[in-house]
Design an enzyme around this catalytic site. Sequence first.
Site, PDB file in Angstrom:
ATOM      1  CG  ASP A   1      14.059 -23.952  -9.600  1.00 15.66           C
ATOM      2  OD1 ASP A   1      14.463 -22.783  -9.567  1.00 15.66           O
ATOM      3  OD2 ASP A   1      14.504 -24.838  -8.847  1.00 15.66           O
TER       4      ASP A   1
ATOM      5  CG  ASP B   1      13.241 -27.989 -19.661  1.00 15.99           C
ATOM      6  OD1 ASP B   1      12.568 -28.131 -20.702  1.00 15.99           O
ATOM      7  OD2 ASP B   1      13.781 -26.914 -19.343  1.00 15.99           O
TER       8      ASP B   1
END
Length: 470
Positions: free
Chosen positions: A183, A213
């Site tokens: 991110d 994740d």
Amino acid sequence: MTQKDFDNLDFTVKMLDGECSISSPLNLKNADGDDEYDYVKEGDRILYDCSTYTLEEYKKSGKMPISFEKAGPHEKIYFQPEKTKVAIVTAGGLCPGLNNVIKGLVTQLNQRYKVRNVVGVRYGFRGFKPGFDLVELTPDLVDRIHLQGGSFLGSSRGEQPSEMIVDVLQRQNINILFCIGGDGTLRAAKSIATEIKRRNLSIAVGCVPKTIDNDISFIDKSFGFETAFSVASEIVINAHNEAKGAYNGIAMIKLMGRDSGYIAANTALATGEANFVLIPEMRFDLYGKNGFITKLRQRLEKRHHALIIVAEGAGQFFFEGDNIEHDDSGNVKYQDIGVYLKDMITNEFKKDNFHHSIKYIDPSYIIRSSPANSNDSKFCNLLSLNAIHAAMAGKTEFVVGHWNGNFTILPINAAISERKRINLESELWGNVLEITGQPIKMIENPNESAQLSYIPPKTSNVDDKKKEID
């Protein structure tokens, strides 16, 4: 998610100024039925939701269904291969498959597009600082790196000024920058692309999303994720043996998952050994008739052993009001939920003189440093290839992804719009509940929702201008 959730999102991938006028060196065909791989059809898109019910709803409303650009080779490309220079950077935490992506980019640029000038940036975006040299990447140099975990180029966290980075890209005559990261890396790539646009430069910025994740929106699977829960599964099986070897034995394994519990959930499904799975998306109480510790004791009284999988971001609501610390990327440093639960369980059982033996295991750094397994390795190669196809065709500020069995191209804005999280009403979580046997809810009032809405992690409020270029 429904149509209304995407009203403010644009799924159109940006293009560099100018036209694609160069014939692709791939020499593919555009004819069906000739047994040869074809160029992607311009305008071809992949539906977000391909169910017939949803399509009927779209037809009734007159709205266009949400879709993503289909990835693939283009007949006309933007960059002239022999004059193209490409840079590759890896940033953020380690993840299985990083070296596979690096190798995939280098070898496929060289072999398929005849792009010979490829360089690597050392230690993440920090490597753009003065004093760091770019590394020339050749197929021979990267030939065996996919057999190793970690990142051949190194990595780092923390922001760097986009102006400084674009200065280097300009000075080094870079035409394409590939960013491999999560991110934070995607946000940095967007900032770099914005600065490139401001300077009216023809430099493409493409991203291969790296998140162990599996929490990037509109991408059904990220590289390294499958390896992560595969390695975790072996650890869980051994921990289960440890738990069964003691009277009222408890084994608790903390797995990665800051804001999404996909590794924990998939590890539970892969092994069938877990009795409780605690994830960031769920609210749970510790005490009371429905509390987690109460249900754990009931399990021990019945079977005399238990195995708990807890994601690192689970239960952070227990620490509200504590001092908040940040990592170099500005993300909140989460409290250790595993140690906290171990202490709470121990204290509660000691009060009642309830005999137990508890073992706490945190294998996170072992898992994220593992080499990619075969399926992830294949996936990394295909992600790399499709990122190359898009960048060579002049697409920029994009993320290569995968959806409904197809490789896709997304704008960075869409990919970073929201974390992908587990819906407690989903088939995935329903299967976890069935295979573990844990209660649907472990909260005082079972009529309330246990689903936790996502709150973006607090970031450091340090003025960017005062940040050390580190």
